[in-house]
Scaffold this motif. Structure first.
Motif, PDB file in Angstrom:
ATOM      1  N   GLU A 132     -28.996 -11.644 -43.221  1.00  0.00           N
ATOM      2  CA  GLU A 132     -28.722 -12.903 -42.525  1.00  0.00           C
ATOM      3  C   GLU A 132     -27.470 -13.596 -43.057  1.00  0.00           C
ATOM      4  N   GLY A 133     -26.646 -12.849 -43.787  1.00  0.00           N
ATOM      5  CA  GLY A 133     -25.462 -13.459 -44.384  1.00  0.00           C
ATOM      6  C   GLY A 133     -24.151 -13.054 -43.742  1.00  0.00           C
ATOM      7  N   ALA A 134     -24.218 -12.483 -42.532  1.00  0.00           N
ATOM      8  CA  ALA A 134     -23.000 -11.994 -41.877  1.00  0.00           C
ATOM      9  C   ALA A 134     -21.980 -13.106 -41.674  1.00  0.00           C
ATOM     10  N   ALA A 135     -22.433 -14.277 -41.229  1.00  0.00           N
ATOM     11  CA  ALA A 135     -21.509 -15.384 -40.951  1.00  0.00           C
ATOM     12  C   ALA A 135     -20.747 -15.786 -42.205  1.00  0.00           C
ATOM     13  N   GLN A 136     -21.421 -15.805 -43.347  1.00  0.00           N
ATOM     14  CA  GLN A 136     -20.760 -16.173 -44.603  1.00  0.00           C
ATOM     15  C   GLN A 136     -19.713 -15.145 -44.986  1.00  0.00           C
ATOM     16  N   ARG A 137     -20.061 -13.882 -44.866  1.00  0.00           N
ATOM     17  CA  ARG A 137     -19.110 -12.833 -45.240  1.00  0.00           C
ATOM     18  C   ARG A 137     -17.900 -12.805 -44.298  1.00  0.00           C
ATOM     19  N   LEU A 138     -18.154 -12.993 -43.016  1.00  0.00           N
ATOM     20  CA  LEU A 138     -17.051 -12.998 -42.052  1.00  0.00           C
ATOM     21  C   LEU A 138     -16.114 -14.173 -42.308  1.00  0.00           C
ATOM     22  N   GLU A 139     -16.662 -15.289 -42.719  1.00  0.00           N
ATOM     23  CA  GLU A 139     -15.818 -16.441 -43.045  1.00  0.00           C
ATOM     24  C   GLU A 139     -14.940 -16.143 -44.255  1.00  0.00           C
ATOM     25  N   ILE A 140     -15.508 -15.488 -45.239  1.00  0.00           N
ATOM     26  CA  ILE A 140     -14.738 -15.108 -46.432  1.00  0.00           C
ATOM     27  C   ILE A 140     -13.618 -14.139 -46.060  1.00  0.00           C
TER      28      ILE A 140
ATOM     29  N   GLN B 228     -13.128  -7.163 -35.433  1.00  0.00           N
ATOM     30  CA  GLN B 228     -13.715  -7.430 -34.115  1.00  0.00           C
ATOM     31  C   GLN B 228     -14.902  -8.386 -34.219  1.00  0.00           C
ATOM     32  N   ALA B 229     -15.685  -8.246 -35.284  1.00  0.00           N
ATOM     33  CA  ALA B 229     -16.831  -9.129 -35.487  1.00  0.00           C
ATOM     34  C   ALA B 229     -16.376 -10.577 -35.700  1.00  0.00           C
ATOM     35  N   ILE B 230     -15.265 -10.743 -36.425  1.00  0.00           N
ATOM     36  CA  ILE B 230     -14.716 -12.091 -36.648  1.00  0.00           C
ATOM     37  C   ILE B 230     -14.265 -12.704 -35.329  1.00  0.00           C
ATOM     38  N   ILE B 231     -13.592 -11.897 -34.507  1.00  0.00           N
ATOM     39  CA  ILE B 231     -13.105 -12.388 -33.205  1.00  0.00           C
ATOM     40  C   ILE B 231     -14.266 -12.782 -32.298  1.00  0.00           C
ATOM     41  N   ARG B 232     -15.287 -11.950 -32.251  1.00  0.00           N
ATOM     42  CA  ARG B 232     -16.463 -12.238 -31.406  1.00  0.00           C
ATOM     43  C   ARG B 232     -17.147 -13.534 -31.870  1.00  0.00           C
ATOM     44  N   ARG B 233     -17.202 -13.720 -33.162  1.00  0.00           N
ATOM     45  CA  ARG B 233     -17.863 -14.921 -33.702  1.00  0.00           C
ATOM     46  C   ARG B 233     -17.037 -16.162 -33.414  1.00  0.00           C
ATOM     47  N   ALA B 234     -15.699 -16.020 -33.428  1.00  0.00           N
ATOM     48  CA  ALA B 234     -14.817 -17.175 -33.236  1.00  0.00           C
ATOM     49  C   ALA B 234     -14.780 -17.624 -31.772  1.00  0.00           C
ATOM     50  N   PHE B 235     -14.986 -16.679 -30.869  1.00  0.00           N
ATOM     51  CA  PHE B 235     -14.836 -17.027 -29.454  1.00  0.00           C
ATOM     52  C   PHE B 235     -16.136 -16.783 -28.679  1.00  0.00           C
TER      53      PHE B 235
ATOM     54  N   TRP C 184      -7.210  -9.505 -42.271  1.00  0.00           N
ATOM     55  CA  TRP C 184      -5.967  -9.596 -41.486  1.00  0.00           C
ATOM     56  C   TRP C 184      -4.745  -9.130 -42.255  1.00  0.00           C
ATOM     57  N   ARG C 185      -4.878  -8.874 -43.542  1.00  0.00           N
ATOM     58  CA  ARG C 185      -3.758  -8.325 -44.317  1.00  0.00           C
ATOM     59  C   ARG C 185      -3.647  -6.813 -44.138  1.00  0.00           C
ATOM     60  N   CYS C 186      -4.687  -6.195 -43.579  1.00  0.00           N
ATOM     61  CA  CYS C 186      -4.666  -4.744 -43.361  1.00  0.00           C
ATOM     62  C   CYS C 186      -3.592  -4.379 -42.341  1.00  0.00           C
ATOM     63  N   ARG C 187      -2.793  -3.370 -42.656  1.00  0.00           N
ATOM     64  CA  ARG C 187      -1.726  -2.920 -41.760  1.00  0.00           C
ATOM     65  C   ARG C 187      -2.044  -1.579 -41.111  1.00  0.00           C
ATOM     66  N   THR C 188      -3.268  -1.107 -41.263  1.00  0.00           N
ATOM     67  CA  THR C 188      -3.756   0.100 -40.585  1.00  0.00           C
ATOM     68  C   THR C 188      -2.858   1.303 -40.838  1.00  0.00           C
ATOM     69  N   THR C 189      -2.597   1.592 -42.099  1.00  0.00           N
ATOM     70  CA  THR C 189      -1.780   2.760 -42.439  1.00  0.00           C
ATOM     71  C   THR C 189      -2.626   4.017 -42.649  1.00  0.00           C
ATOM     72  N   PHE C 190      -3.957   3.861 -42.680  1.00  0.00           N
ATOM     73  CA  PHE C 190      -4.913   4.961 -42.845  1.00  0.00           C
ATOM     74  C   PHE C 190      -4.876   5.607 -44.231  1.00  0.00           C
TER      75      PHE C 190
END
Length: 254
Positions: free
Chosen positions: A204-212, A247-254, A220-226
């Motif tokens: 039940e702590g997803a919201a807290q972790r996503l906020e962090i 994606q989870a952060i975006i879904r939660r924000a909107f 958002w610092r990830c540049r997807t270099t693999f």
């Protein structure tokens, strides 16, 4: 590479081929005459086709230079303590066969990048574990202790199964160019371990972790270099996990 056969290695399964290999190890001994300057030492060893890089490091320490310092524990790819850069790539020394590294040429071994070097191949892991602790890597639930097992379906478990494989070796985080240049970035391993709980149906702590992780030094610092996915010795799809957290952060924000 010219292989020879060691009669002492004969057994019921046949002879084990031996070969000469040179390890070029990056040394850092602040108490030595070199001071704070890192330098390279070379060791030429007789090894066998079944030997891994960790076996070669043991041979150096036990038979050639007792001052060589490195971490290791289980020697079976589970503890994650012997992550290092081998021929320029992050790997576990206990899982990397010498014969797979073109032993006709010197094999370079150095500490993982982005973390302070304490001695030789040993780095200070505290910054890495500080990020890990910050994402709260434990089950968060409300109310009293449960009176029965928290039931979870096979499909619910499968949702986060991949990220449960992390052994906290730091191979992924220390392969990340953003982590090298930004000491505040959480890094792939912390995000992977957050993913493991964010998508756990019992947590039940997803919201807290996503906020962090929505922080400027989070996902958002990830540049997807693999780099992280390629470095993971457990085959975790690290980049995919990071994208799913975004994606989870975006879904939660909107």
């Amino acid at each position: 590479m010219t292989a020879t056969l060691d009669k002492s290695a004969q057994g019921s399964t046949g002879e084990i081929p031996s070969f000469e290999v040179t390890l070029k190890v990056r040394r850092y001994l602040p108490e030595s005459e070199h001071g704070d300057e890192a330098y390279w030492d070379e060791y030429t060893l007789t090894m066998y086709g079944t030997d891994r890089v960790l076996d070669a490091l043991h041979k150096i320490k036990w038979d050639h230079d007792g001052s060589l310092t490195f971490r290791r524990s289980c020697a079976h790819g589970i503890c994650g303590s012997d992550a290092m850069r081998i021929n320029g790539r992050n790997r576990l020394a206990c899982k990397t066969l010498l014969k797979d590294l073109n032993p006709s040429k010197p094999i370079t071994v150095e500490p993982i990048k982005g973390l302070p070097v304490v001695k030789d191949l040993v780095v200070d892991m505290e910054p890495f574990f500080a990020s890990y602790r910050e994402i709260m890597p434990f089950l968060i639930t409300s109310g009293n202790q449960p009176s029965k097992e928290r039931i979870q379906s096979a499909e619910q478990r499968e949702r986060f199964d991949d990220t449960t494989k992390c052994i906290l070796c730091a191979a992924c985080t220390s392969s990340c160019p953003v982590f090298w240049t930004d000491g505040q970035y959480f890094g792939p391993a912390a995000i992977v371990n957050a993913h493991r709980f964010i998508f756990d149906s019992r947590d039940e702590g997803a919201a807290q972790r996503l906020e962090i992780l929505n922080d400027k030094e989070g996902v958002w610092r990830c540049r997807t270099t693999f780099n992280c996915s390629e470095a993971c010795p457990r085959g975790i799809e690290v980049t995919k996990a990071i994208q799913e957290v975004k994606q989870a952060i975006i879904r939660r924000a909107f």
